[in-house]
Design an enzyme around this catalytic site. Structure first.
Site, PDB file in Angstrom:
ATOM      1  N   HIS A  34       0.844  -1.206   0.000  1.00  0.00           N
ATOM      2  CA  HIS A  34       0.000   0.000   0.000  1.00  0.00           C
ATOM      3  C   HIS A  34       0.879   1.255   0.000  1.00  0.00           C
ATOM      4  CE1 HIS A  34      -2.868  -2.916   2.021  1.00  0.00           C
ATOM      5  NE2 HIS A  34      -3.591  -2.472   1.012  1.00  0.00           N
ATOM      6  N   ASP A 147      -3.864  -7.945  -7.570  1.00  0.00           N
ATOM      7  CA  ASP A 147      -5.274  -8.251  -7.810  1.00  0.00           C
ATOM      8  C   ASP A 147      -5.564  -7.947  -9.276  1.00  0.00           C
ATOM      9  OD1 ASP A 147      -6.123  -9.033  -5.139  1.00  0.00           O
ATOM     10  OD2 ASP A 147      -5.606  -6.994  -4.598  1.00  0.00           O
TER      11      ASP A 147
HETATM   12  O1  PAF Z   1      -8.185  -4.191  -3.281  1.00  0.00           O
HETATM   13  C1  PAF Z   1      -8.819  -3.734  -2.306  1.00  0.00           C
HETATM   14  O2  PAF Z   1      -8.262  -3.433  -1.242  1.00  0.00           O
HETATM   15  C2  PAF Z   1     -10.320  -3.577  -2.426  1.00  0.00           C
HETATM   16  O3  PAF Z   1     -10.873  -4.559  -3.245  1.00  0.00           O
HETATM   17  C3  PAF Z   1     -10.754  -2.159  -2.895  1.00  0.00           C
HETATM   18  C4  PAF Z   1     -10.243  -1.866  -4.294  1.00  0.00           C
HETATM   19  C5  PAF Z   1     -10.219  -1.116  -1.928  1.00  0.00           C
HETATM   20  C6  PAF Z   1     -12.279  -2.069  -2.914  1.00  0.00           C
HETATM   21  O4  PAF Z   1     -12.835  -2.314  -1.664  1.00  0.00           O
END
Ligand code: PAF
Length: 273
Positions: A34, A147
């Site tokens: 992140h 993802d």
């Molecule tokens: O990847 C994630 O953390 C979630 O799927 C997102 C994109 C924040 C949507 O809730």
């Protein structure tokens, strides 16, 4: 750093903004992956907004909504130290009413791979991402390549619904032993964490085969499946960047994806070749 929990208050706060906005949507339990999204957003925009929202509509019944790692105070600190300008921290009641308009994932691309094991999951993802993008109205929004299917469907939504945000795909970060960073790694005990390394190792094996000029998809996926034993495999697939299966790997146009279960934890990983 400003912390706002009301969607309307955030919209109002950003109303007269003329700066470029980089937006990083998350579900919290922030890790270095992140932080790399935040850093990229900071490098490319004048203002950075991060959201932390554990979105209930993307979890199926019996999934880990109630046990999903929650680290609110640590997450706030990480955002502050990473130079985030605005942290959006809504409650579910601020984001959803009782009788909701929602988006449906495309019938083909939304119901293969993770969409097969989690039918309806991507409806929830697309709906919440649409809401978040409408609240923040960013110039660019940042999503991890780990993802890959989520990223592909969000890109498709932005294109098909003629939205003006630019979607930026960010490379997967890994531990030094190869494990892709994920908030769900927190579920793994020591032995499971070792087992989980089979997933990144299978992708490493695939990329080695490609470097030896073995491009045939079934040959590569068969070897990967062998190497993943005894993990419970949800899928091992080789797709093009449009998310269609391909018979041969083409460098610069292919993604190799794996989902496997380690204990009760589903783990995803992929490489873009
Ligand atoms: O990847 C994630 O953390 C979630 O799927 C997102 C994109 C924040 C949507 O809730």
């Amino acid at each position: 750093m400003k912390i706002i929990s009301s969607p309307l208050e955030l919209k109002d706060y950003l109303k007269n903004n003329i700066k470029t906005i980089g937006f990083v949507p998350t579900m919290g339990a922030l890790h270095k992956g992140h932080i790399s999204l935040i850093e990229k957003a900071k490098a490319q925009n004048e203002l950075v907004v991060v959201s932390i929202f554990l979105n209930p509509t993307q979890f199926l019944k019996g999934e880990d909504l109630d046990t999903y790692p929650k680290k609110d105070e640590a997450d706030k600190k990480i955002c502050e130290l990473s130079g985030v300008d605005v942290l959006f921290f809504p409650h579910a009641k601020d984001m959803y009413g009782d009788d909701e308009v929602s988006l449906l994932a495309p019938k083909v691309r939304g119901f293969v791979l993770e969409g097969t094991s989690r039918p309806g999951h991507f409806n929830g993802v697309l709906t919440v991402v649409m809401k978040l993008l409408n609240i923040v109205n960013p110039t660019r929004a940042y999503f991890g390549k780990k993802d890959a299917q989520q990223l592909n469907l969000i890109e498709l939504m932005v294109k098909q619904l003629f939205m003006s945000v630019e979607i930026i795909a960010v490379d997967t970060l890994r531990e030094s032993d190869g494990l892709a960073l994920s908030s769900r790694n927190a579920y793994l005990n020591e032995a499971q964490r070792k087992e989980a390394l089979k997933i990144s190792a299978s992708l490493h094996l695939a990329s080695k085969m490609v470097s030896q000029k073995i491009y045939d998809s079934p040959t590569i996926t068969a070897k990967m499946r062998e190497s993943l034993f005894p993990l419970e495999i949800a899928y091992v697939e080789i797709l093009n960047r449009e998310f269609e299966p391909i018979r041969h790997v083409e460098i610069g146009k292919s993604i190799i994806l794996v989902e496997a279960k380690v204990g009760d934890t589903r783990l995803l990983d992929n490489i873009w070749l």
